[in-house]
Design a protein around this motif. Sequence first.
Motif: not given
Length: 72
Positions: A31-39
Amino acid sequence: MTLILDKLDIYGIDPVIEDCIFASLLQGDPALLIGPPGCAKTELLEMIAVCLRENSREKYPESPDKWFSYQF
């Protein structure tokens, strides 16, 4: 609705995301989790991995080759 991650003291994850994470684990697919740094993407995965590893250690105490492992 009680979420599994809430029981692991992980809060703030959307139920749809949680379902996708556990579907990936059950299927054995990445699975690839994508989000901004620090989330807390890394923290989330580390906490899930620790729980899975402890469970596998209890289930197979004499067989380290069967213990859960993970990669980043």
